[in-house]
Motif scaffolding. Structure first.
Motif, PDB file in Angstrom:
ATOM      1  N   LEU A 290       0.848  -1.188   0.000  1.00  0.00           N
ATOM      2  CA  LEU A 290       0.000   0.000   0.000  1.00  0.00           C
ATOM      3  C   LEU A 290       0.884   1.237   0.000  1.00  0.00           C
ATOM      4  CD1 LEU A 290      -2.638  -1.159   2.622  1.00  0.00           C
ATOM      5  CD2 LEU A 290      -3.023  -0.872   0.174  1.00  0.00           C
ATOM      6  N   ASN A 291       0.525   2.210  -0.790  1.00  0.00           N
ATOM      7  CA  ASN A 291       1.322   3.413  -0.956  1.00  0.00           C
ATOM      8  C   ASN A 291       1.019   4.419   0.169  1.00  0.00           C
ATOM      9  OD1 ASN A 291       2.822   5.551  -1.906  1.00  0.00           O
ATOM     10  ND2 ASN A 291       1.380   6.069  -3.540  1.00  0.00           N
ATOM     11  N   PRO A 292       2.035   4.816   0.950  1.00  0.00           N
ATOM     12  CA  PRO A 292       1.778   5.767   2.041  1.00  0.00           C
ATOM     13  C   PRO A 292       1.392   7.157   1.566  1.00  0.00           C
ATOM     14  CG  PRO A 292       4.135   5.375   1.806  1.00  0.00           C
ATOM     15  CD  PRO A 292       3.449   4.393   0.918  1.00  0.00           C
ATOM     16  N   TRP A 293       1.700   7.485   0.288  1.00  0.00           N
ATOM     17  CA  TRP A 293       1.420   8.828  -0.224  1.00  0.00           C
ATOM     18  C   TRP A 293       0.162   8.885  -1.066  1.00  0.00           C
ATOM     19  CZ3 TRP A 293       4.086  11.605   2.756  1.00  0.00           C
ATOM     20  CH2 TRP A 293       5.369  11.228   3.148  1.00  0.00           C
ATOM     21  N   SER A 294      -0.641   7.856  -1.010  1.00  0.00           N
ATOM     22  CA  SER A 294      -1.895   7.865  -1.753  1.00  0.00           C
ATOM     23  C   SER A 294      -2.842   8.922  -1.183  1.00  0.00           C
ATOM     24  CB  SER A 294      -2.558   6.490  -1.665  1.00  0.00           C
ATOM     25  OG  SER A 294      -3.902   6.552  -2.092  1.00  0.00           O
ATOM     26  N   PRO A 295      -3.382   9.826  -2.008  1.00  0.00           N
ATOM     27  CA  PRO A 295      -4.341  10.816  -1.510  1.00  0.00           C
ATOM     28  C   PRO A 295      -5.531  10.174  -0.810  1.00  0.00           C
ATOM     29  CG  PRO A 295      -3.627  11.389  -3.723  1.00  0.00           C
ATOM     30  CD  PRO A 295      -3.080  10.022  -3.436  1.00  0.00           C
ATOM     31  N   ARG A 296      -5.929   9.014  -1.303  1.00  0.00           N
ATOM     32  CA  ARG A 296      -7.070   8.331  -0.678  1.00  0.00           C
ATOM     33  C   ARG A 296      -6.751   7.937   0.755  1.00  0.00           C
ATOM     34  NH1 ARG A 296     -10.016   2.805  -2.815  1.00  0.00           N
ATOM     35  NH2 ARG A 296     -11.712   2.800  -1.292  1.00  0.00           N
ATOM     36  N   ARG A 297      -5.515   7.471   0.973  1.00  0.00           N
ATOM     37  CA  ARG A 297      -5.131   7.110   2.343  1.00  0.00           C
ATOM     38  C   ARG A 297      -5.010   8.353   3.224  1.00  0.00           C
ATOM     39  NH1 ARG A 297      -0.172   7.153   5.145  1.00  0.00           N
ATOM     40  NH2 ARG A 297      -0.230   5.800   6.973  1.00  0.00           N
ATOM     41  N   LEU A 298      -4.375   9.391   2.704  1.00  0.00           N
ATOM     42  CA  LEU A 298      -4.169  10.599   3.501  1.00  0.00           C
ATOM     43  C   LEU A 298      -5.490  11.211   3.948  1.00  0.00           C
ATOM     44  CD1 LEU A 298      -1.253  12.211   1.444  1.00  0.00           C
ATOM     45  CD2 LEU A 298      -1.097  10.971   3.610  1.00  0.00           C
ATOM     46  N   LEU A 299      -6.521  11.087   3.127  1.00  0.00           N
ATOM     47  CA  LEU A 299      -7.831  11.615   3.491  1.00  0.00           C
ATOM     48  C   LEU A 299      -8.519  10.780   4.559  1.00  0.00           C
ATOM     49  CD1 LEU A 299      -9.179  12.608  -0.054  1.00  0.00           C
ATOM     50  CD2 LEU A 299      -8.464  14.158   1.780  1.00  0.00           C
ATOM     51  N   LYS A 300      -8.072   9.523   4.738  1.00  0.00           N
ATOM     52  CA  LYS A 300      -8.721   8.632   5.687  1.00  0.00           C
ATOM     53  C   LYS A 300      -7.925   8.446   6.980  1.00  0.00           C
ATOM     54  CE  LYS A 300     -11.248   5.858   2.281  1.00  0.00           C
ATOM     55  NZ  LYS A 300     -12.589   6.002   2.873  1.00  0.00           N
ATOM     56  N   LEU A 301      -6.803   9.177   7.127  1.00  0.00           N
ATOM     57  CA  LEU A 301      -5.962   8.972   8.306  1.00  0.00           C
ATOM     58  C   LEU A 301      -6.684   9.288   9.605  1.00  0.00           C
ATOM     59  CD1 LEU A 301      -2.397  10.208   7.262  1.00  0.00           C
ATOM     60  CD2 LEU A 301      -3.146   7.892   7.825  1.00  0.00           C
ATOM     61  N   GLY A 302      -7.645  10.201   9.581  1.00  0.00           N
ATOM     62  CA  GLY A 302      -8.361  10.554  10.798  1.00  0.00           C
ATOM     63  C   GLY A 302      -9.411   9.550  11.195  1.00  0.00           C
ATOM     64  N   GLN A 303      -9.676   8.573  10.343  1.00  0.00           N
ATOM     65  CA  GLN A 303     -10.700   7.579  10.643  1.00  0.00           C
ATOM     66  C   GLN A 303     -10.130   6.476  11.525  1.00  0.00           C
ATOM     67  OE1 GLN A 303     -12.643   6.292   7.065  1.00  0.00           O
ATOM     68  NE2 GLN A 303     -12.858   8.366   6.250  1.00  0.00           N
ATOM     69  N   HIS A 304     -11.000   5.643  12.026  1.00  0.00           N
ATOM     70  CA  HIS A 304     -10.598   4.605  12.978  1.00  0.00           C
ATOM     71  C   HIS A 304     -10.275   3.270  12.313  1.00  0.00           C
ATOM     72  CE1 HIS A 304     -11.577   7.183  16.340  1.00  0.00           C
ATOM     73  NE2 HIS A 304     -12.761   7.454  15.784  1.00  0.00           N
ATOM     74  N   ASP A 305     -10.137   3.276  11.022  1.00  0.00           N
ATOM     75  CA  ASP A 305      -9.830   2.051  10.288  1.00  0.00           C
ATOM     76  C   ASP A 305      -8.331   1.777  10.389  1.00  0.00           C
ATOM     77  OD1 ASP A 305      -9.553  -0.063   8.582  1.00  0.00           O
ATOM     78  OD2 ASP A 305     -10.768   0.794   6.981  1.00  0.00           O
ATOM     79  N   SER A 306      -7.949   0.700  11.074  1.00  0.00           N
ATOM     80  CA  SER A 306      -6.530   0.379  11.270  1.00  0.00           C
ATOM     81  C   SER A 306      -5.839   0.051   9.955  1.00  0.00           C
ATOM     82  CB  SER A 306      -6.387  -0.802  12.239  1.00  0.00           C
ATOM     83  OG  SER A 306      -7.039  -1.950  11.717  1.00  0.00           O
ATOM     84  N   PHE A 307      -6.616  -0.316   8.949  1.00  0.00           N
ATOM     85  CA  PHE A 307      -6.028  -0.655   7.649  1.00  0.00           C
ATOM     86  C   PHE A 307      -5.240   0.520   7.078  1.00  0.00           C
ATOM     87  CE2 PHE A 307      -6.187  -1.061   3.004  1.00  0.00           C
ATOM     88  CZ  PHE A 307      -5.698  -2.336   2.847  1.00  0.00           C
ATOM     89  N   TRP A 308      -5.733   1.733   7.289  1.00  0.00           N
ATOM     90  CA  TRP A 308      -5.083   2.917   6.746  1.00  0.00           C
ATOM     91  C   TRP A 308      -4.018   3.470   7.685  1.00  0.00           C
ATOM     92  CZ3 TRP A 308      -5.942   3.398   1.818  1.00  0.00           C
ATOM     93  CH2 TRP A 308      -7.145   2.930   1.292  1.00  0.00           C
ATOM     94  N   LYS A 309      -3.960   2.959   8.911  1.00  0.00           N
ATOM     95  CA  LYS A 309      -2.978   3.452   9.874  1.00  0.00           C
ATOM     96  C   LYS A 309      -1.768   2.532   9.993  1.00  0.00           C
ATOM     97  CE  LYS A 309      -6.362   5.901  12.721  1.00  0.00           C
ATOM     98  NZ  LYS A 309      -6.962   6.062  14.067  1.00  0.00           N
ATOM     99  N   ALA A 310      -1.693   1.539   9.152  1.00  0.00           N
ATOM    100  CA  ALA A 310      -0.564   0.611   9.182  1.00  0.00           C
ATOM    101  C   ALA A 310       0.723   1.333   8.807  1.00  0.00           C
ATOM    102  CB  ALA A 310      -0.822  -0.553   8.231  1.00  0.00           C
ATOM    103  N   ARG A 311       1.860   0.701   9.130  1.00  0.00           N
ATOM    104  CA  ARG A 311       3.161   1.284   8.790  1.00  0.00           C
ATOM    105  C   ARG A 311       3.467   0.963   7.326  1.00  0.00           C
ATOM    106  NH1 ARG A 311       7.800  -0.589  12.077  1.00  0.00           N
ATOM    107  NH2 ARG A 311       6.891  -2.642  11.684  1.00  0.00           N
ATOM    108  N   LEU A 312       3.025   1.831   6.466  1.00  0.00           N
ATOM    109  CA  LEU A 312       3.181   1.589   5.037  1.00  0.00           C
ATOM    110  C   LEU A 312       4.591   1.946   4.580  1.00  0.00           C
ATOM    111  CD1 LEU A 312      -0.232   2.877   3.661  1.00  0.00           C
ATOM    112  CD2 LEU A 312       0.333   0.731   4.816  1.00  0.00           C
ATOM    113  N   ILE A 313       4.992   1.327   3.479  1.00  0.00           N
ATOM    114  CA  ILE A 313       6.358   1.481   2.963  1.00  0.00           C
ATOM    115  C   ILE A 313       6.293   2.076   1.568  1.00  0.00           C
ATOM    116  CG2 ILE A 313       8.539   0.289   2.512  1.00  0.00           C
ATOM    117  CD1 ILE A 313       7.359  -2.090   4.135  1.00  0.00           C
TER     118      ILE A 313
END
Length: 207
Positions: free
Chosen positions: A94-117
């Motif tokens: 999973l790409n840590p710089w994906s705009p989709r991920r950055l928009l979801k960082l405030g949510q409680h979904d641990s999938f988006w809070k993983a230590r991405l590389i």
């Protein structure tokens, strides 16, 4: 995939039946902490301590594994260990710089809070383990379209903003060639007495 190929997948995707051909399922093993016991070859274990012999696998798949393990470097070392020389390693990340991920960082979904590389970091790590690695595809689930083998600058930008990426790496086996010592003088190499070269007698006359 050739007959006799031994493939190991670490972690379950849930769609294995889509890409595992029935003719090759006998050479396919799935490793997970818990999973489908009905799978033909299911092994319970950890990605950081693979229960397989050294250089026993032709192909190793790591689908979204490195983001969720405590020691991703140990997982890569284990991948290098179990692969045969010239074996293939495929990684989905999973790409840590994906705009989709950055928009979801405030949510409680641990999938988006993983230590991405980031993909370029992973390529550097694989290079240190003597893999020839390249980013072969980037994925954007919004369009459900893969960008394969980004070449141009614009394609690399789109890959850098993609939701996920795929990396292919080949394990290289290098044979060390010993460096020969500098040549010593002939007298130091020969253990017996040297036979001196006959000298011409300058006083000798030719008849």
């Amino acid at each position: 995939m050739a007959y006799g190929t031994r493939t190991l997948q670490v972690g379950r995707l849930g769609c294995e039946s889509r890409y595992i051909d029935a003719d090759f399922v006998g050479g396919f093993a799935l490793l997970d902490r818990q999973g489908p016991r009905s799978f033909p070859t299911f092994v319970q274990g950890s990605a950081g301590a693979l229960p397989f012999a050294t250089e026993s696998m032709d192909i190793l798949l790591l689908p979204h594994v490195l983001e969720f393990v405590p020691d991703r470097h140990q997982v890569l070392r284990e991948a290098e260990r179990v692969l045969k020389p010239e074996g293939r390693l495929f990684i989905l990340g999973l790409n840590p710089w994906s705009p989709r991920r950055l928009l979801k960082l405030g949510q409680h979904d641990s999938f988006w809070k993983a230590r991405l590389i980031a993909g370029h970091h992973l390529l550097d790590w694989l290079s240190l383990l003597k893999f020839d690695a390249e980013l072969v595809a980037a994925f954007d689930s919004l369009r459900e379209k893969a960008l394969r083998n980004p070449q141009t600058g614009w394609e690399e930008v789109k890959a850098g903003l993609s939701l996920a990426y795929a990396i292919k790496a080949i394990k290289r086996s290098y044979t060390l060639i010993p460096i020969e010592p500098e040549w010593s003088s002939l007298s130091q190499l020969v253990t017996s007495k040297l036979i001196e070269t006959p000298q011409l007698n300058p006083n000798r006359t030719t008849t």
